[in-house]
Design a protein around this motif. Structure first.
Motif, PDB file in Angstrom:
ATOM      1  N   PHE A 215       0.834  -1.202   0.000  1.00  0.00           N
ATOM      2  CA  PHE A 215       0.000   0.000   0.000  1.00  0.00           C
ATOM      3  C   PHE A 215       0.872   1.257   0.000  1.00  0.00           C
ATOM      4  CE2 PHE A 215      -2.779   3.166   2.065  1.00  0.00           C
ATOM      5  CZ  PHE A 215      -3.860   3.095   1.222  1.00  0.00           C
ATOM      6  N   ASP A 216       1.935   1.254   0.800  1.00  0.00           N
ATOM      7  CA  ASP A 216       2.891   2.372   0.818  1.00  0.00           C
ATOM      8  C   ASP A 216       3.520   2.579  -0.549  1.00  0.00           C
ATOM      9  OD1 ASP A 216       2.609   3.224   3.387  1.00  0.00           O
ATOM     10  OD2 ASP A 216       4.263   2.058   4.189  1.00  0.00           O
ATOM     11  N   ASN A 217       4.012   1.495  -1.132  1.00  0.00           N
ATOM     12  CA  ASN A 217       4.673   1.583  -2.438  1.00  0.00           C
ATOM     13  C   ASN A 217       3.716   2.078  -3.523  1.00  0.00           C
ATOM     14  OD1 ASN A 217       7.067   0.637  -1.328  1.00  0.00           O
ATOM     15  ND2 ASN A 217       6.678  -1.498  -1.890  1.00  0.00           N
ATOM     16  N   ALA A 218       2.485   1.584  -3.472  1.00  0.00           N
ATOM     17  CA  ALA A 218       1.495   1.983  -4.475  1.00  0.00           C
ATOM     18  C   ALA A 218       1.151   3.473  -4.345  1.00  0.00           C
ATOM     19  CB  ALA A 218       0.230   1.138  -4.330  1.00  0.00           C
ATOM     20  N   THR A 219       1.037   3.955  -3.117  1.00  0.00           N
ATOM     21  CA  THR A 219       0.725   5.368  -2.882  1.00  0.00           C
ATOM     22  C   THR A 219       1.846   6.259  -3.392  1.00  0.00           C
ATOM     23  OG1 THR A 219      -0.537   4.749  -0.914  1.00  0.00           O
ATOM     24  CG2 THR A 219       0.069   7.048  -1.128  1.00  0.00           C
ATOM     25  N   GLU A 220       3.081   5.871  -3.094  1.00  0.00           N
ATOM     26  CA  GLU A 220       4.224   6.687  -3.510  1.00  0.00           C
ATOM     27  C   GLU A 220       4.378   6.694  -5.033  1.00  0.00           C
ATOM     28  OE1 GLU A 220       8.897   7.136  -2.189  1.00  0.00           O
ATOM     29  OE2 GLU A 220       7.408   6.318  -0.811  1.00  0.00           O
ATOM     30  N   ALA A 221       4.213   5.533  -5.657  1.00  0.00           N
ATOM     31  CA  ALA A 221       4.333   5.458  -7.120  1.00  0.00           C
ATOM     32  C   ALA A 221       3.217   6.258  -7.796  1.00  0.00           C
ATOM     33  CB  ALA A 221       4.284   4.002  -7.575  1.00  0.00           C
ATOM     34  N   THR A 222       2.029   6.261  -7.192  1.00  0.00           N
ATOM     35  CA  THR A 222       0.912   7.026  -7.743  1.00  0.00           C
ATOM     36  C   THR A 222       1.192   8.523  -7.666  1.00  0.00           C
ATOM     37  OG1 THR A 222      -0.666   5.290  -7.158  1.00  0.00           O
ATOM     38  CG2 THR A 222      -1.557   7.493  -7.517  1.00  0.00           C
ATOM     39  N   LEU A 223       1.802   8.965  -6.574  1.00  0.00           N
ATOM     40  CA  LEU A 223       2.144  10.378  -6.443  1.00  0.00           C
ATOM     41  C   LEU A 223       3.079  10.829  -7.560  1.00  0.00           C
ATOM     42  CD1 LEU A 223       2.205  13.076  -4.880  1.00  0.00           C
ATOM     43  CD2 LEU A 223       4.164  12.175  -3.626  1.00  0.00           C
ATOM     44  N   GLN A 224       4.010   9.964  -7.940  1.00  0.00           N
ATOM     45  CA  GLN A 224       4.955  10.323  -8.996  1.00  0.00           C
ATOM     46  C   GLN A 224       4.218  10.687 -10.287  1.00  0.00           C
ATOM     47  OE1 GLN A 224       8.333  10.467  -8.619  1.00  0.00           O
ATOM     48  NE2 GLN A 224       8.091   9.945  -6.464  1.00  0.00           N
ATOM     49  N   ARG A 225       3.071  10.060 -10.507  1.00  0.00           N
ATOM     50  CA  ARG A 225       2.294  10.354 -11.720  1.00  0.00           C
ATOM     51  C   ARG A 225       1.812  11.802 -11.754  1.00  0.00           C
ATOM     52  NH1 ARG A 225      -1.930   5.287 -12.448  1.00  0.00           N
ATOM     53  NH2 ARG A 225      -0.442   3.738 -13.249  1.00  0.00           N
ATOM     54  N   ALA A 243       8.888   3.125 -11.807  1.00  0.00           N
ATOM     55  CA  ALA A 243       7.892   3.114 -10.737  1.00  0.00           C
ATOM     56  C   ALA A 243       6.615   2.402 -11.158  1.00  0.00           C
ATOM     57  CB  ALA A 243       7.573   4.561 -10.320  1.00  0.00           C
ATOM     58  N   GLU A 244       6.303   2.416 -12.447  1.00  0.00           N
ATOM     59  CA  GLU A 244       5.074   1.769 -12.919  1.00  0.00           C
ATOM     60  C   GLU A 244       5.144   0.246 -12.786  1.00  0.00           C
ATOM     61  OE1 GLU A 244       2.145   3.114 -13.931  1.00  0.00           O
ATOM     62  OE2 GLU A 244       3.021   4.978 -13.174  1.00  0.00           O
ATOM     63  N   ARG A 245       6.327  -0.284 -12.967  1.00  0.00           N
ATOM     64  CA  ARG A 245       6.492  -1.735 -12.789  1.00  0.00           C
ATOM     65  C   ARG A 245       6.270  -2.116 -11.326  1.00  0.00           C
ATOM     66  NH1 ARG A 245      12.022  -5.187 -14.226  1.00  0.00           N
ATOM     67  NH2 ARG A 245      11.142  -7.259 -13.828  1.00  0.00           N
ATOM     68  N   GLN A 246       6.820  -1.312 -10.409  1.00  0.00           N
ATOM     69  CA  GLN A 246       6.633  -1.551  -8.982  1.00  0.00           C
ATOM     70  C   GLN A 246       5.172  -1.361  -8.594  1.00  0.00           C
ATOM     71  OE1 GLN A 246       8.901  -2.656  -6.568  1.00  0.00           O
ATOM     72  NE2 GLN A 246       6.998  -2.803  -5.413  1.00  0.00           N
TER      73      GLN A 246
END
Length: 522
Positions: A215-225, A243-246
């Motif tokens: 959940f942490d990783n998904a939130t951070e990767a989404t912010l990058q978008r 980040a999209e792969r992660q």
């Protein structure tokens, strides 16, 4: 000879573009822009202190507290998708959040960035989809049963886990990352309240929980978008890069966990939020399908975990820097508990604060609000402009552009909060007679809990949870920072501390003085 017409055409096109760019740059009032890339180079170079950079840009505007910049200086784009209007003017914020609410939805950029994680949940939807979830949630958040359920989860987590971990750390003279503990505590609480499943991330051995980590990783990767033009993350997603792969891997873990949680609730409904949504209908009058229930649950987890834990982390940081305020808080808590539990200080720390006791803590609520003024959990928010509009300060915002209101900057503007705006001063939230919590008359000077129709439904529960946690920690311990530790902001959707909050714990001895309640530290 054949190249001459080509060179002439290139020269002419470049000249026309540069003249167009010159006219564009003259109209922009924010940081410097360059041909093609606009202000992206400055945005990237200031990414580690993005909120302070935005604040300094807003201060540089003088009294207007609004500027405009573009991230893609290209014809047909620079005044639409590439244009950002950034403001901390309370009148503008009220206009965006309340007066012209329908003209400033989340919009396609935000929704596309967050869709993979949040779907069409309440925090990532607009129109009827948002309204039906909002109405359903609003009914539930006003019930006493939800407040009682929250109290059960909070008090159980404090009593059975948080105190055990802190007691051991104090006995063994071990430093703890208080932000990590608070994140775990609020995560366990909000998961329990939302779908009745306790992930037990706050356990003595502080386990790595696959769901919490994903959940942490998904939130951070989404912010990058959100930070860069959409085509960049779309290319990465298509080719499965960076980040999209992660993000794809993290979403798989999150989805599997939520599948199990929703399935379990369908078999054995309870008093949690998801069980309540199962009895409701969507915009078409049909029961919410499992996939939608999952997204609804994730939306509440995102809102309920990070915001409270981040606010508490900055609160404890400020308390360590302002011991005179800590003394006032301890005195207020002790006075209330003397009334409800008697004169013996040992009875004050046997059980966590009941929510009815927490309701009486006026000065503590003021200190928490003051923390959120300086360190709002969500420091910036973005809105899409549906139709051309003019903000109250006269700024023209074209349809298709983005408006960013900087909640972080609002609390740091002398023109809004006065010359002492950078001081941690809970007294500014207390009534003249000293007995009541009194928010500013202009409610849009403080939008840490949003404003208008999207005002945070869980605001009162958040204050109660934070009061309970603060009392549980400060009545038992005095905190001190680990030598050399310096609080730093992390670039994220919420205002995390980059390296956590590293503290030592010292036992606190509560004593009763003549005529008043005093607190001393051993």
């Amino acid at each position: 000879m054949e190249t001459l017409p080509i060179l002439s055409a290139l020269f002419a096109a470049t000249s026309v573009y540069l003249f167009w760019f010159y006219l564009l740059a003259r109209k922009l009032t924010g940081p410097s822009v360059w041909p093609v890339v606009g202000s992206l180079p400055l945005l990237y170079s200031n990414r580690k202190q993005i909120h302070d950079w935005i604040t300094s840009n807003l201060r540089a505007t003088g009294g207007s507290a609004t500027y405009q910049t573009c991230t893609l200086a290209l014809p047909f784009v620079a005044r639409k998708q590439g244009l950002y209007t950034v403001t901390s003017n309370p009148k503008n914020i009220e206009h965006i959040l309340r007066a012209r609410f329908d003209n400033y939805p989340k919009g396609p950029t935000w929704q596309a960035a967050f869709h993979d994680l949040l779907g069409e949940g309440i925090f990532n939807s607009d129109g009827e989809t948002w309204l039906i979830q909002r109405k359903t949630a609003a009914l539930e958040f006003t019930t006493r049963t939800l407040r009682q359920a929250m109290a059960r989860w909070v008090n159980r987590t404090i009593r059975n886990r948080l105190w055990c971990i802190l007691d051991k750390a104090e006995r063994d003279h071990i430093a703890v990352d208080l932000q990590d503990l608070l994140l775990r505590l609020t995560f366990d609480n909000i998961c329990g309240l939302t779908f009745g499943k306790d992930p037990e991330t706050l356990s003595p051995d502080l386990p790595d929980n696959p769901f919490a980590k994903a959940f942490d990783n998904a939130t951070e990767a989404t912010l990058q978008r959100l930070l860069y033009p959409a085509f960049l993350w779309r290319i990465q997603k298509f080719f499965g890069l960076g980040a999209e792969r992660q993000l794809e891997k993290s979403l798989k873990v999150v989805g599997d966990y939520m599948n199990d949680a929703v399935a379990a609730r369908k078999l054995t409904p309870s008093d949690d939020l998801i069980s309540r949504f199962m009895n409701k209908r969507d915009v078409d009058g049909n029961p919410f399908p499992s996939a939608v229930l999952q997204r609804i649950a994730l939306n509440f987890v995102l809102a309920g975990r990070d915001t409270s834990s981040v606010a508490l982390s900055w609160f404890f940081h400020l308390i360590m820097e302002n011991p005179h305020i800590e003394e006032k808080i301890i005195a207020e808590i002790s006075t209330v508990l003397k009334q409800t539990r008697g004169d013996d200080p040992r009875l004050w720390t046997e059980e966590p604060l009941a929510f009815d006791e927490a309701d009486k803590l006026v000065y503590l609520k003021a200190a928490l609000a003051e923390t959120l003024r300086l360190y709002p959990s969500v420091p910036e928010d973005f809105k899409y402009v549906v139709k051309d509009d003019v903000l109250p300060d006269g700024t023209f915002v074209p349809a298709g552009s983005t408006v960013t209101y900087s909640i972080y900057s609002v609390g740091r503007m002398k023109s809004i909060w006065g010359e002492d705006c950078m001081e941690f001063k809970p007294e500014r939230w207390i009534s003249a007679d000293g007995n009541r919590f009194e928010p500013p008359k202009d409610g849009y000077k403080f939008v840490a809990f949003n404003g208008g129709p999207r005002t945070c439904l869980g605001k009162d529960l958040a204050y109660l949870q934070m009061k309970s946690v603060v009392s549980a920690v400060l009545l038992r311990y005095r905190l001190s920072p680990v030598p050399g530790f310096r609080a730093q902001q992390k670039m994220s959707l919420t205002l995390f501390m980059k390296k956590g909050l590293q503290v030592h714990l010292h036992p606190r001895k509560l004593g009763v003085g003549p005529g008043h309640v005093a607190a001393t530290s051993a």
